[in-house]
Design an enzyme around this catalytic site. Structure first.
Site, PDB file in Angstrom:
ATOM      1  N   SER A  55      68.666  27.647 -59.735  1.00 28.96           N
ATOM      2  CA  SER A  55      67.463  26.970 -59.245  1.00 28.96           C
ATOM      3  C   SER A  55      67.731  25.465 -59.167  1.00 28.96           C
ATOM      4  CB  SER A  55      66.294  27.264 -60.170  1.00 28.96           C
ATOM      5  OG  SER A  55      65.993  28.641 -60.170  1.00 28.96           O
ATOM      6  N   HIS A  57      67.589  23.919 -56.119  1.00 27.19           N
ATOM      7  CA  HIS A  57      68.006  23.639 -54.743  1.00 27.19           C
ATOM      8  C   HIS A  57      66.896  23.942 -53.742  1.00 27.19           C
ATOM      9  CE1 HIS A  57      71.948  23.186 -56.428  1.00 27.19           C
ATOM     10  NE2 HIS A  57      72.033  24.453 -56.772  1.00 27.19           N
ATOM     11  N   LYS A 105      77.465  31.482 -52.357  1.00 27.99           N
ATOM     12  CA  LYS A 105      78.068  30.150 -52.276  1.00 27.99           C
ATOM     13  C   LYS A 105      79.299  30.108 -53.186  1.00 27.99           C
ATOM     14  CE  LYS A 105      74.560  27.588 -53.484  1.00 27.99           C
ATOM     15  NZ  LYS A 105      73.798  28.729 -54.033  1.00 27.99           N
ATOM     16  N   HIS A 219      75.331  20.029 -57.400  1.00 24.25           N
ATOM     17  CA  HIS A 219      75.030  20.072 -58.829  1.00 24.25           C
ATOM     18  C   HIS A 219      75.409  18.750 -59.499  1.00 24.25           C
ATOM     19  CE1 HIS A 219      76.183  24.200 -57.528  1.00 24.25           C
ATOM     20  NE2 HIS A 219      75.039  24.498 -58.116  1.00 24.25           N
TER      21      HIS A 219
END
Length: 331
Positions: A55, A57, A105, A219
């Site tokens: 979470s 994004h 991803k 990130h």
């Protein structure tokens, strides 16, 4: 740390419930899970498509659940891969016998956990295939991944694979067009400020007031260069030139453009960047078929942006134009 949350430990759960409350006619949350699925899942005679990740994004990934895109999205804790059992629940929820494609991803935790979930599903007789998005041209290896990272270009993979599945294509055909999209999409980002993970309470990295970082990850992973802040035009040129070179784009080709905000960037600034991206591509004889400006793959409240280019052919243009009823990507 200033955030509009209740408890850092419940932020993801609260967010998921709030998301479903916003779109009750479109999506549902599977009880006892972090899975957001289409309200009508599983859809008869259609390949199921599942994606997800940490979470933080938003609107990725739950915002792309809907007719014409994903059938389910699995949320992990902030910047943390969802667990294999959660991904497994997502796979089971969307399978109707036509098989399930996982869009992953390229982060070590995501790949490991999604692949473990696929093994669990295959043991129950579900046909699962996967693709791995690695569109970031900035860094070959990072603290989160081996090889290139998956960033905003993932959204185009969701859109095109989702459109192909909606046409009734086979699992192999959906996987093939997703791979084709991955081969033709590249991105790079930059940051002006870090973000703060709620559970940590401190910035993920530090930048001086006059500094920016080129090639930052979603990130907060390190980029390729830290330097003095410059103009929007110079930032746009640096990012776009790197993507053009990596894709090998030539005059006469067509692309879709995405100028993506990382969570803390005003749209005004994104449109200023897009102006220069548009001019640069036009000057090189590269035709812009469609443009997307906004927040598609963010990093909490990080200030910055990314530029994504997708080389198009007729098939990809048709699928990009197809209807989508996903909350964050309506067409």
């Amino acid at each position: 740390m200033k955030k509009i949350i209740n408890d850092p430990n419940s932020a993801v759960q609260d967010m998921l419930d709030g998301f479903v409350a916003a779109y009750p006619n479109d999506v549902k949350r599977l009880p006892g899970t972090t899975v957001i699925a289409r309200k009508d899942a599983p859809v008869t005679n259609k390949v199921g498509i599942v994606s997800g990740g940490g979470s933080g994004h938003e609107p990725a990934h739950a915002g792309y659940v809907g007719e014409g895109m994903l059938d389910a999205a699995v949320a992990g804790e902030v910047f943390t891969s969802p667990t294999p059992d959660q991904v497994f629940e997502g796979i089971k929820a969307v399978d109707n016998g036509a098989g399930v494609l996982l869009v992953i991803k390229n982060y070590t935790g995501d790949i490991m956990n999604f692949e473990m979930a696929a093994e669990l599903a295959e043991a129950e007789g579900i046909n699962v295939k996967q693709v791995v998005v690695n569109d970031d041209v900035a860094v070959e290896d990072s603290s989160f991944t081996t090889g290139r990272r998956g960033i905003a270009g993932t959204v185009f993979v969701h859109k095109i694979a989702g459109a192909k599945a909606a046409q009734g294509a086979s699992l192999e055909e959906v996987q093939a067009v997703a791979e084709k999209t991955i081969q033709n999409v590249r991105s790079i980002g930059m940051a002006l400020t870090p973000c703060i993970v709620p559970a940590a309470g401190t910035p993920s990295f530090e930048l001086k007031e006059n500094e920016m970082e080129i090639g930052i990850g979603i990130h907060g992973e390190p980029g390729i260069e830290r330097k003095e802040i410059t103009t929007a035009d110079e930032i746009a040129v640096e990012l776009t030139e790197k993507v053009i070179a990596d894709l090998g784009l030539k005059s006469g080709e067509e692309v879709a453009v995405m100028v993506n905000g990382l969570g803390g960037t005003p749209e005004m600034e994104l449109f200023i960047v897009n102006k220069k991206v548009n001019q640069l591509l036009s000057d090189k004889g590269i035709t812009i078929y469609d443009t997307f400006v906004g927040e598609y793959m963010t990093s909490l409240e990080m200030a910055g942006c990314s530029v994504t280019l997708l080389r198009l052919d007729q098939e990809l243009k048709t699928l990009l134009d197809a209807e989508s009823k996903a909350p964050a990507f309506r067409r």
